[in-house]
Design an enzyme around this catalytic site. Structure first.
Site, mmCIF file in Angstrom:
data_model
loop_
_atom_site.group_PDB
_atom_site.id
_atom_site.type_symbol
_atom_site.label_atom_id
_atom_site.label_comp_id
_atom_site.label_asym_id
_atom_site.label_seq_id
_atom_site.Cartn_x
_atom_site.Cartn_y
_atom_site.Cartn_z
ATOM 1 N N LYS C 94 0.856 -1.182 0.000
ATOM 2 C CA LYS C 94 0.000 0.000 0.000
ATOM 3 C C LYS C 94 0.894 1.234 0.000
ATOM 4 O O LYS C 94 1.951 1.240 0.644
ATOM 5 C CB LYS C 94 -0.886 -0.037 1.248
ATOM 6 C CG LYS C 94 -1.969 1.032 1.298
ATOM 7 C CD LYS C 94 -2.854 0.825 2.529
ATOM 8 C CE LYS C 94 -3.964 1.841 2.646
ATOM 9 N NZ LYS C 94 -4.829 1.581 3.815
ATOM 10 N N SER C 169 -9.578 1.400 2.809
ATOM 11 C CA SER C 169 -8.726 2.194 1.941
ATOM 12 C C SER C 169 -7.635 1.385 1.235
ATOM 13 O O SER C 169 -7.005 1.880 0.310
ATOM 14 C CB SER C 169 -8.057 3.304 2.758
ATOM 15 O OG SER C 169 -7.227 2.719 3.753
ATOM 16 N N SER C 193 -9.742 -1.047 7.053
ATOM 17 C CA SER C 193 -9.225 -0.800 5.701
ATOM 18 C C SER C 193 -8.517 -1.972 5.038
ATOM 19 O O SER C 193 -8.170 -1.884 3.867
ATOM 20 C CB SER C 193 -8.277 0.408 5.717
ATOM 21 O OG SER C 193 -9.024 1.588 5.762
#
Ligand SMILES: [Mg+2]
Ligand SMILES: [Zn+2]
Lengths: 104, 486, 502
Positions: C94, C169, C193
Site C-alpha cells: 500500500k 482504503s 481498511s
C-alpha cells in the site's frame, strides 16, 4: 452544538487549510451532519470509566542514550522544496518581515 | 540598575524555565544532541518528521529529568503522560511538540531563595517539572526575504520548570534563577548556560495593589537572554503596567518581547490567534511508568546539592561560611577546592588560591574549569612546596603562571625556571656581594650603621635571584657579607 | 528500455497463481527463477488491465528495481544462509508504507513524487525474507475512505466487477491480490481498511493485534488505531505474510514485546471444542439477507467441525462508528500537520508569506475527504469541545474494549461476524460521508479495542464476494488463524476463494 460558518473559519485557520468562501457553508453543514451522529455518545454513562491513555498499560519501552540514528538514504537538500547551504528555506515569517539581511 | 520603588503596587512574578538535559542523543531519536554541526546534519527520519517515523524516548533523559525534579523537592509521579501540543511553526517539524500536559512527570516542589543574600528566606513553589522536546532553529537575518531552518536542535530533550507566582521583585526572580542554575548544575542535569541556549526563561509578571489578594492580569515576557536581562525586563514591564493601571487603563494578557538595546518590552508582533494548542495524549507513546524503587534510587544517586555542600565544607575543612558560600557558587570550583584541600592538607591556602589565582586565570582564559591546565593535584603540590618553604610566595605565583601556560607540574616549572628557594650559602653570598658592589653608596651607609637599609638591600637580592632566594637566609647573611670577607 | 519484455514462462505464471509455499520451495530448489516471478507478475498485471485506464491498481510500479532484487536473490542461492520464507515472492505494498527507491504518496497530491529516504520496518522484514516489491498500490488518500475512490490518482476498480469499488482504503492491495498480480500484499488498517476491501474483493485480509506489527514507516492516520495488515489469496498465504512482518520493533514504542507464534502450524489443527461467539449486535434485523445467509452457512460449517456456536453480546457495538469518527480524525488532524510544505512534498507559494504557503499548500495538497476529516478532528480537539467529543469518545472506547475482554473472559475463543454490511457497491453510489463511514460498522470496533481480526471469503451474492470476520483476543492470532483455516477448509468444496471471476 451546531457548527457555524465561523467555527469552520476558525478551525480551518487552526488547521492551516485555505477554504474557499463558497465552501464554508456546505462544510459547516457536512460537519454538523457528521457530528450529529456523534451526539449519540451522550447517551452512554461514562461517569465511572477510567480512561486508559493509549493502549498498552505496561508503560513505554525506553531507548539507551546512544546512536546511531536510523539513517537517511539522501540528505534533506535532496527532498526539501528549497534549501541553501544546508538550511531549509521558507518564506520569511510575518513577525520578521522587517529583519534586515545580516551583513556578510 | 535602578531598583523600582513603587509604594502602591507590588510586582508578582512566576517563571517558566526551559533547561536542556545533558544527554548524548536527542529525546526521541538517536541523533546527536551536540551543537555546532553544519545545518541539518544531526537529523533523521524521526526529528525531520518524515512520513511514518515514530518517537522512542531516551532513558537517560528520563533519568536526568527525574533527578532535576527530586533536586527541586518535587513529587515524581509513577505514571506520567506525554501529550501533543499542536501548532504550526517552520522549525517545529511534526506540527506539534511532544510535551507533557495534565499528567506531568513531577509536581509540587519548592526552593528557598534569599538565604545566601542574608535576606528573609522566601519559599518559591515549583508547580511542575515536565519533559518535552526542543524545536529547531529559525535564522531570520541570514538570507534576504526568507527564513532559514536548521533542525539539528529539533528533538533535543528539555525539562520545563514552572514556578508558582511567588516572587515579589526582580531581585527575587534573579535569585531564583541563580539558585535553579546552581542546583541543576550540581545535580549534573544540564550545562545550564543561557549563552549556549541550554537554559531559557519566560517570565510572567503582573502588578497589583499592595495588600490585594487577587492576581492582576499578567503578561509573558520572552526573548530575554541573561539573568540580568530578566531582572531589567521585569522592572521595565512592571513600570509599564503600573503606569497603565494608574492612568485608569487595563493590562491585556499578551506576550511581550524584551528589547535589550532599548531597555523596554514591546508587544510581540505575532498575530494573537487565540492559542488553542489542542493538547491530547500522544498516541505514539504509552504512558511513562516509573518504578517507585527506581525513582528512589535516582534520588539517592543525586550528587551533593549546594546547600549540603556548603555545610559540609564548613564542618570538614573548618573554613568560614562566607568562604564556603563563595566556593559553592559553582559546583566545579567547590570540587576543585576539595581536591586541592585534601591533597595539600591546607584548606585555608586552597580557599585563597582557588578563589584568587585559579578563578582569575580561568576567567582570563575563558575556559571551563575541567579544561583548565592546572589540575588540582598540581596546585596542591605547589601549596605543599610553599608550606615546606621550598619556594617563596612570589616564586609560587610565577610558577603558577607558568603552570597555567604549560600545564607542567610545579616541581618541573620551578626547576626549569630556577625558582626553587635558594638557601645555599655560596649562591646567596654571590648575589649579596654583587648587590653590595652594584650599590656602593647604600652599601657604605649600611656598613656605617644605617640598619633600615637592610630591607632595601634584601629586596635587591631577592630581585636579583628572581624571587628564589630564601629571604630569611639573606637577612642572616647580609650583615656578615657587608662586614667584608672574614 | 522500451522493448517488450519476454513473456514469463508458463511455469512461473502457474507458480504465481499457486500457494506461496510452492513458489518459495521451487525457488529454493532452483526450479524457478525469481526474475521470472517478477515477469509473471507484470504480465498478469497487463493481462488483467491493472493500468490507470482500467483497474488502476498501482500508483507506481518498479519493474526494474524488482528485477534487480530478484537477480540478487538468485545470486544468493546456494550461499550458507537459507533464503527466507518469501524468497522470490512478488509483493505489493500500500502506498502509505515508506519504501526506498519507490514513491510513497499515500494517494495524495501533497506527497506526489516523494521518495522516502528511509524504509518501513515491515518492508525491511519483507526484503530480509526474500520478498520482491513490485509496486505501490492505490488507496484512499491518507487511508481515509472505504472505497479507494478518494485517491488523488483516480479510483481503483474491483477486479470481480469493474463497475464496483474494491473497498478501501487498501483497495489497490486487495485488488492486486484478487486479480492474481501478487499472492500477497500489505495494506493498513485504521477502522477496517484491510478487512473491508478483502471482503469486497474475495480475498483474505488480516489486521493484527495493535502492537503486533511495527508501525515504523507506516504513514500515520490514527496512531492509536493504525496497524499494517496483510492481504492474501488464502489463509495460509496471509499467515506466512503475518509471520514475516510481526514482532517487536525498537523503533516503535507501541510495538509489543510478545513472541510471534508460527501461524502455519494451525493449518491442520482441529476445531473440536472451540467456542465461537456470535455477537447479536453484528447480526441486526436490517442486515442484507444474502450476507446473513452466508454467515449462517459458515456457522453451520463450524458446528460440523465440532465447534460450539454461542450467542453473545457486545453491548457498546453501536457506538463504534461515532467513537471511531471522533478519535481517528482527531489523531489525523495532528498527524497530518507535518505536511506543511517546509521539508518535503508539495509547496505552494502565496503572496501571504509563510502562512499563505501553509494554507495554500494544504488546500491544494489535500483532497476533500482529508480536508473534511482534518477540520473535524481539529474541531473535536479544540478548546471547549475536547471534553464533549474527544474525552467522551475515549471513555466509550474503553467500554467497547471492555465488551471484548468480557466476552473472551466468558470462555469464547473467537467471535464470528459479517465483515461488511453490504457487498461491493458501485463507484459513486455512496455519496454521503456518514453513509460511507457505516461501511466500517462491523470492523472499527476491533481497531478501537486493539484486538486482532480477519476477513475470510465465505460465499457470494450474485457473484459478489462476501467475507466473514473472525475476531480474537489480544495476541490471539493463533486461535484466529486456526478458526480461519478450519473455515476455509470446510467451505472449500462449495466455494473457491478468489475464483468468482473465473
Ligand atoms: Mg514548554
Ligand atoms: Zn533524529
Amino acid at each position: 452544538m451546531a457548527v457555524t460558518r465561523e467555527d469552520v473559519v476558525k478551525v480551518a485557520k487552526l488547521a492551516n487549510i485555505a477554504i474557499d468562501e463558497t465552501r464554508l457553508d456546505s462544510l459547516a453543514l457536512e460537519l454538523n451532519a457528521i457530528l450529529g451522529h456523534m451526539d449519540e455518545l451522550r447517551k452512554v454513562d461514562t461517569a465511572r470509566v477510567q480512561t486508559a491513555e493509549g493502549l498498552g498499560s505496561g508503560g513505554q519501552r525506553l531507548r539507551a542514550d546512544y546512536g546511531p540514528p536510523d539513517g537517511l538514504a539522501s540528505a534533506p537538500a535532496t527532498f526539501a522544496p528549497e534549501t541553501r547551504d544546508g538550511f531549509v528555506l521558507v518564506p520569511r515569517l510575518a513577525t520578521h518581515e522587517g529583519s534586515p539581511e545580516r551583513a556578510p | 540598575m535602578t531598583a523600582v520603588t513603587e509604594r502602591e503596587y507590588e510586582m508578582v512574578v512566576g517563571l517558566e524555565v526551559h533547561v536542556q538535559l545533558k544527554t548524548r542523543t536527542k529525546a526521541f531519536c538517536s541523533c546527536s544532541a551536540d551543537f555546532g554541526a553544519p545545518p541539518n546534519t544531526n537529523v533523521c527520519p524521526v526529528c525531520l518528521a518524515l512520513p511514518g517515523a515514530l518517537p522512542v524516548l531516551n532513558h537517560h533523559a528520563v533519568e536526568l529529568a527525574v533527578r532535576a525534579a527530586i533536586a527541586l523537592e518535587c513529587k515524581v509521579h509513577e505514571t506520567s503522560v506525554f501529550a501533543r501540543k499542536n501548532y504550526f511553526y517552520p522549525d517545529l517539524p511534526k506540527g506539534y511538540q511532544i510535551s507533557q500536559y495534565d499528567k506531568p512527570l513531577a509536581e509540587k516542589g519548592w526552593l528557598t531563595i534569599g538565604e545566601l543574600e542574608n535576606k528573609t528566606p522566601v519559599r518559591v513553589g515549583i508547580t511542575r517539572v515536565h519533559m518535552e522536546e526542543d524545536a529547531g532553529k529559525s535564522v531570520h537575518d541570514r538570507y534576504n526575504g526568507v527564513t532559514a531552518i536548521d533542525l539539528n536542535r529539533a528533538g533535543v530533550p528539555l525539562i520545563e520548570i514552572v514556578s508558582e507566582p511567588d516572587m515579589r521583585s526582580s531581585a527575587e526572580a534573579g535569585a531564583y534563577l541563580r539558585l535553579i542554575k546552581q542546583i541543576l548544575s550540581y545535580a549534573g542535569v544540564s550545562d545550564v548556560s543561557m549563552e549556549e541556549g541550554s537554559l531559557r526563561v519566560d517570565a510572567n509578571v503582573s502588578a497589583r495593589l499592595r495588600g490585594a489578594t487577587k492576581l492582576g492580569t499578567k503578561t509573558e515576557i520572552k526573548n530575554v537572554n541573561s539573568f540580568s536581562a530578566v531582572e531589567r525586563a521585569l522592572d521595565s514591564e512592571f513600570t509599564r503596567q503600573v503606569a497603565l493601571l494608574k492612568s485608569g487603563g487595563t493590562v491585556s494578557q499578551q506576550t511581550m518581547l524584551w528589547d535589550g538595546a532599548r531597555g523596554e518590552t514591546r508587544p510581540s508582533r505575532s498575530k494573537e490567534e487565540s492559542h488553542d494548542y489542542r493538547y491530547f495524549p500522544e498516541p505514539d507513546l504509552p504512558p511513562l511508568a516509573l518504578d517507585a524503587e527506581w525513582i528512589a534510587r535516582v534520588g539517592r544517586e543525586i550528587p551533593e546539592l549546594p546547600d549540603a555542600r556548603r555545610k559540609r565544607l564548613v564542618d570538614e575543612y573548618k573554613i568560614t561560611p562566607p568562604d564556603a558560600e563563595l566556593l559553592t557558587s559553582s559546583a566545579g570550583f567547590s570540587e576543585y577546592f576539595e581536591a586541592v584541600a585534601r591533597a595539600s592538607l591546607d584548606p585555608k591556602g586552597a580557599v585563597n588560591w582557588v578563589m584568587g589565582e585559579v578563578s582569575a586565570a580561568v576567567n582570563a582564559a575563558g575556559v571551563h574549569l575541567d579544561e583548565f591546565a592546572v589540575r588540582p593535584a598540581d596546585l596542591a603540590e605547589l601549596l605543599r612546596m610553599l608550606r615546606d618553604d621550598v619556594v617563596s610566595h612570589t616564586a609560587a605565583k610565577r610558577i603558577f603562571a607558568r603552570m597555567v601556560e604549560t600545564g607542567k607540574p610545579p616541581v618541573q616549572v620551578a626547576a626549569e625556571e630556577g625558582l626553587q628557594k635558594v638557601d645555599d650559602d655560596s649562591a646567596l653570598a654571590g648575589w649579596i656581594d654583587e648587590v653590595l658592589a652594584e650599590n656602593p653608596s647604600e652599601a657604605a651607609r649600611y656598613r656605617a650603621g644605617e640598619t633600615k637599609l637592610q630591607g632595601v638591600l634584601v629586596g635587591l637580592v631577592m630581585k636579583k635571584s628572581k624571587g628564589s632566594a630564601d629571604p630569611k637566609k639573606v637577612n642572616q647573611l647580609l650583615p656578615e657579607r657587608a662586614r667584608g670577607p672574614s | 528500455m522500451k522493448a517488450q519484455p519476454a513473456r514469463a514462462s508458463a511455469a512461473a505464471a502457474k507458480l504465481l497463481a499457486g500457494p506461496l509455499t510452492e513458489c518459495v520451495a521451487c525457488i529454493r530448489e532452483g526450479a524457478a527463477i525469481p526474475a521470472d516471478m517478477v515477469s509473471a507478475s507484470f504480465d498478469r498485471a497487463d493481462e488483467v488491465g491493472a493500468g490507470k485506464d482500467a483497474l488502476n491498481i498501482f500508483i507506481s510500479t518498479d519493474r526494474e528495481g524488482a528485477t534487480e532484487s530478484a537477480k540478487q536473490l538468485t545470486a544468493h542461492l546456494g550461499r550458507a544462509e537459507p533464503l527466507g520464507n518469501l524468497a522470490g515472492v512478488p509483493v505489493a505494498l500500500k502506498d502509505n508504507i515508506a519504501t526506498l527507491g519507490m514513491p510513497t504518496t499515500c494517494g495524495s497530491r501533497i506527497l506526489e513524487g516523494y521518495v522516502s529516504p528511509y524504509e518501513a520496518t515491515v518492508v525491511r522484514r519483507l526484503r530480509a525474507n526474500g520478498a520482491v516489491i513490485v509496486g505501490k498500490t492505490n488507496m484512499d488518500e491518507f487511508a481515509m475512505g472505504s472505497s479507494t475512490e478518494n485517491s488523488a490518482y483516480g479510483p481503483t476498480r474491483n477486479p470481480v466487477d469493474i463497475r464496483r469499488v474494491p473497498g478501501g482504503s487498501s483497495g489497490g492491495s486487495a485488488a492486486a491480490v484478487a486479480a492474481g498480480i501478487v499472492r500477497l500484499a500489505l495494506g493498513s488498517e485504521t477502522g477496517g481498511s484491510v478487512r473491508q476491501p478483502a471482503s469486497f474483493c474475495g480475498v483474505v485480509g488480516v489486521k493484527p493485534t495493535y502492537g503486533r506489527v511495527s508501525r515504523y514507516g507506516l504513514v500515520a492516520f490514527g496512531s492509536s488505531l493504525d496497524q499494517v495488515g496483510v492481504l492474501g489469496r488464502t489463509v495460509e498465504d496471509a499467515s506466512i505474510g503475518m509471520e514475516v512482518i510481526s514482532g517487536c520493533d525498537p523503533l516503535d514504542s507501541t510495538s509489543a514485546d510478545v513472541p510471534v507464534p508460527r501461524y502455519e502450524l494451525e493449518k491442520n489443527a482441529g476445531l473440536k471444542g472451540l467456542v465461537i461467539g456470535k455477537p447479536r449486535e453484528y447480526f441486526p434485523d436490517g442486515l442484507d439477507p444474502r450476507i446473513a445467509q452466508e454467515c449462517e452457512r459458515a456457522l453451520d460449517a463450524y458446528r460440523e467441525l465440532g465447534a460450539t456456536v454461542r450467542d453473545v453480546s457486545l453491548p457498546h457495538t453501536s457506538y463504534s462508528i461515532p467513537v471511531y469518527y471522533i478519535i481517528a480524525p482527531a489523531e489525523a488532524s495532528s498527524n497530518l500537520a507535518r505536511f506543511d510544505g517546509v521539508r518535503y512534498g508539495l509547496r505552494v507559494l502565496s503572496e501571504r508569506g509563510l502562512n499563505g504557503m501553509y494554507e495554500e499548500t494544504r488546500a491544494r495538497g489535500f483532497g476533500p475527504e482529508v480536508t473534511r476529516r482534518v477540520l473535524l478532528g481539529t474541531y473535536v480537539l479544540s478548546a471547549g469541545y475536547y471534553d464533549a467529543y474527544y474525552k467522551k469518545a475515549q471513555a466509550v472506547r474503553t467500554l467497547i474494549a471492555q465488551d471484548f475482554r468480557d466476552v473472551f473472559a466468558s470462555g469464547v475463543d473467537v467471535l464470528f461476524t459479517p465483515t461488511t454490511p453490504t457487498p461491493a457497491f458501485e463507484l459513486g453510489a455512496v455519496k454521503d460521508a456518514y453513509e460511507m463511514y457505516l461501511s466500517d460498522i462491523f470492523t472499527a470496533s476491533a481497531n478501537l479495542a486493539g484486538v486482532p481480526a480477519m476477513s475470510v471469503p465465505i460465499g457470494d451474492a450474485a457473484g459478489l464476494p462476501i467475507g466473514g470476520q473472525i475476531i480474537a483476543p489480544h495476541f490471539g492470532e493463533s486461535v484466529m488463524f486456526r478458526a480461519a483455516f478450519g473455515l476455509e477448509r470446510a467451505l472449500a468444496g462449495n466455494f473457491v476463494p478468489g475464483e468468482q471471476d473465473a
